[in-house]
Design an enzyme around this catalytic site. Structure first.
Site, PDB file in Angstrom:
ATOM      1  N   ASP A  93       0.858  -1.125  -0.089  1.00 47.36           N
ATOM      2  CA  ASP A  93       0.072  -0.067   0.024  1.00 47.36           C
ATOM      3  C   ASP A  93       0.861   1.266  -0.277  1.00 47.36           C
ATOM      4  O   ASP A  93       1.039   1.815   1.180  1.00 47.36           O
ATOM      5  CB  ASP A  93      -0.869  -0.168   1.189  1.00 47.36           C
ATOM      6  CG  ASP A  93      -1.872   1.112   1.256  1.00 47.36           C
ATOM      7  OD1 ASP A  93      -2.236   1.661   0.247  1.00 47.36           O
ATOM      8  OD2 ASP A  93      -2.311   1.508   2.401  1.00 47.36           O
ATOM      9  N   LYS A 126       0.154   3.870  -2.285  1.00 48.54           N
ATOM     10  CA  LYS A 126      -0.822   4.826  -2.701  1.00 48.54           C
ATOM     11  C   LYS A 126       0.112   5.869  -3.982  1.00 48.54           C
ATOM     12  O   LYS A 126       0.104   7.119  -3.804  1.00 48.54           O
ATOM     13  CB  LYS A 126      -1.260   5.774  -1.724  1.00 48.54           C
ATOM     14  CG  LYS A 126      -2.179   4.910  -0.560  1.00 48.54           C
ATOM     15  CD  LYS A 126      -2.643   5.826   0.366  1.00 48.54           C
ATOM     16  CE  LYS A 126      -3.561   5.066   1.330  1.00 48.54           C
ATOM     17  NZ  LYS A 126      -2.758   4.202   2.215  1.00 48.54           N
ATOM     18  N   ARG A 164      -4.472  -0.941  13.712  1.00 46.12           N
ATOM     19  CA  ARG A 164      -4.442  -0.924  15.290  1.00 46.12           C
ATOM     20  C   ARG A 164      -4.992  -1.664  16.276  1.00 46.12           C
ATOM     21  O   ARG A 164      -4.628  -2.300  17.291  1.00 46.12           O
ATOM     22  CB  ARG A 164      -4.307   0.781  15.590  1.00 46.12           C
ATOM     23  CG  ARG A 164      -3.161   1.393  15.051  1.00 46.12           C
ATOM     24  CD  ARG A 164      -3.311   2.975  15.246  1.00 46.12           C
ATOM     25  NE  ARG A 164      -4.190   3.174  14.089  1.00 46.12           N
ATOM     26  CZ  ARG A 164      -4.541   4.697  13.596  1.00 46.12           C
ATOM     27  NH1 ARG A 164      -3.832   5.604  14.164  1.00 46.12           N
ATOM     28  NH2 ARG A 164      -5.250   4.952  12.685  1.00 46.12           N
TER      29      ARG A 164
HETATM   30  O1  C5P Z   1      -4.876   1.427  12.180  1.00 46.26           O
HETATM   31  P1  C5P Z   1      -6.053   1.662  11.250  1.00 46.26           P
HETATM   32  O2  C5P Z   1      -6.977   0.230  11.271  1.00 46.26           O
HETATM   33  O3  C5P Z   1      -6.507   2.802  11.322  1.00 46.26           O
HETATM   34  O4  C5P Z   1      -5.109   1.484   9.686  1.00 46.26           O
HETATM   35  C1  C5P Z   1      -5.801   1.433   8.735  1.00 46.26           C
HETATM   36  C2  C5P Z   1      -4.652   1.303   7.492  1.00 46.26           C
HETATM   37  O5  C5P Z   1      -5.430   1.529   6.345  1.00 46.26           O
HETATM   38  C3  C5P Z   1      -3.716   2.267   7.619  1.00 46.26           C
HETATM   39  O6  C5P Z   1      -2.364   1.492   7.228  1.00 46.26           O
HETATM   40  C4  C5P Z   1      -3.798   3.336   6.324  1.00 46.26           C
HETATM   41  O7  C5P Z   1      -2.662   3.666   5.737  1.00 46.26           O
HETATM   42  C5  C5P Z   1      -4.821   2.400   5.217  1.00 46.26           C
HETATM   43  N1  C5P Z   1      -5.634   3.133   4.761  1.00 46.26           N
HETATM   44  C6  C5P Z   1      -6.807   4.093   5.459  1.00 46.26           C
HETATM   45  N2  C5P Z   1      -7.565   4.740   4.636  1.00 46.26           N
HETATM   46  C7  C5P Z   1      -7.543   4.808   3.045  1.00 46.26           C
HETATM   47  C8  C5P Z   1      -6.619   3.759   2.431  1.00 46.26           C
HETATM   48  C9  C5P Z   1      -5.528   3.019   3.535  1.00 46.26           C
HETATM   49  O8  C5P Z   1      -6.884   3.956   6.557  1.00 46.26           O
HETATM   50  N3  C5P Z   1      -8.262   5.311   2.377  1.00 46.26           N
END
Ligand code: C5P
Length: 245
Positions: A73, A75, A217
């Protein structure tokens, strides 16, 4: 003929592959410990900016060796040629999912999809999903028309999926019904939202049409990541069964 045991394995595999864990950590030791703890319930390891910046492709190969599908990921968002070349290198790693930012526009997305597919062929991998990131789940201000516009761009460019929040699924449902919907911002009622602004529970997201849940998390910061991943896996299984009834 398949035994009952192998049916169980197939089902377990199907639901494991609906759960991607964001390995948002920076050390090899922590990443491999996490991998060991959660692999029974998690099929996809998401390697993001932090882990990839720290360890590079070697951690991708180690997680592949561990039996995970890897979701890299990063992006990607740059000029089309740069994205094309980076995506080709990513494809050669043998990963299953990678992200391109739809803000980069149609030409950039097409260049990324093309590069990724080309690289994946070199790796002998015909199951790769370029994903268009629509609106970050931390974004409180993005409007509905922008979301739809970006989802359509992803589709037109040949992306096989999009990343969107659970709350966006209903809005994009018709526009991208045939694409994979990858949903971050997953939280249980008793979890902290952290910096996510648009969150949903695992069950709600599956019932709204999510194909893959991304959880970071709530699992990685848990005192017991194995148990935390099992809890989310079970919610996926239960919600999926409900949608069949
Ligand atoms: O810790 P948490 O559950 O918030 O992590 C969400 C993951 O998803 C992170 O790695 C973040 O970079 C990714 N992500 C996101 N929103 C997006 C795309 C990816 O939170 N639109």
């Amino acid at each position: 003929m398949k035994s009952e045991g192998s049916n169980f394995m197939d089902t377990n595999e199907k639901f494991r592959n609906m759960l991607a864990v964001a390995f948002d950590i920076d050390s090899r030791e922590s990443a491999l410990n996490l991998a060991k703890e959660i692999s029974e319930f998690v099929g996809i390891a998401k390697v993001g900016l932090e882990l990839f910046s720290s360890l590079g492709p070697s951690i991708v190969f180690e997680l592949l060796d561990h039996g995970f599908k890897v979701f890299l990921d990063l992006k990607l968002h740059d000029i089309p040629t740069t994205v094309n070349k980076a995506a080709k290198v990513i494809g050669k790693m043998g990963i299953s999912y990678t992200t391109l930012h739809t803000v980069g526009g149609l030409e950039m997305l097409q260049a990324g999809v093309e590069g990724l597919l080309e690289g994946s062929i070199v790796a002998g991998n015909d199951e790769v999903f370029p994903l268009g990131v629509t609106v970050l789940t931390s974004d409180k201000n993005a409007g509905e028309s922008e979301l739809l516009y970006r989802a359509n761009l992803a589709r037109q460019s040949g992306c096989k999926g999009i990343v969107c929040s659970g709350l966006d699924l209903k809005i994009v449902e018709n526009a991208v019904s045939d694409l994979v919907k990858v949903v971050p911002g997953i939280r249980d009622a008793d979890d902290l939202p952290d910096d996510q602004a648009r969150i949903m529970t695992p069950g709600e997201a599956i019932n709204s049409g999510a194909s893959i849940l991304v959880v970071g998390r709530p699992i990685t910061k848990s005192a017991d990541p194995r148990m935390a991943s099992e809890k989310i896996y079970s919610q996926i299984v239960n919600a999926f069964k409900e949608t069949l009834n």
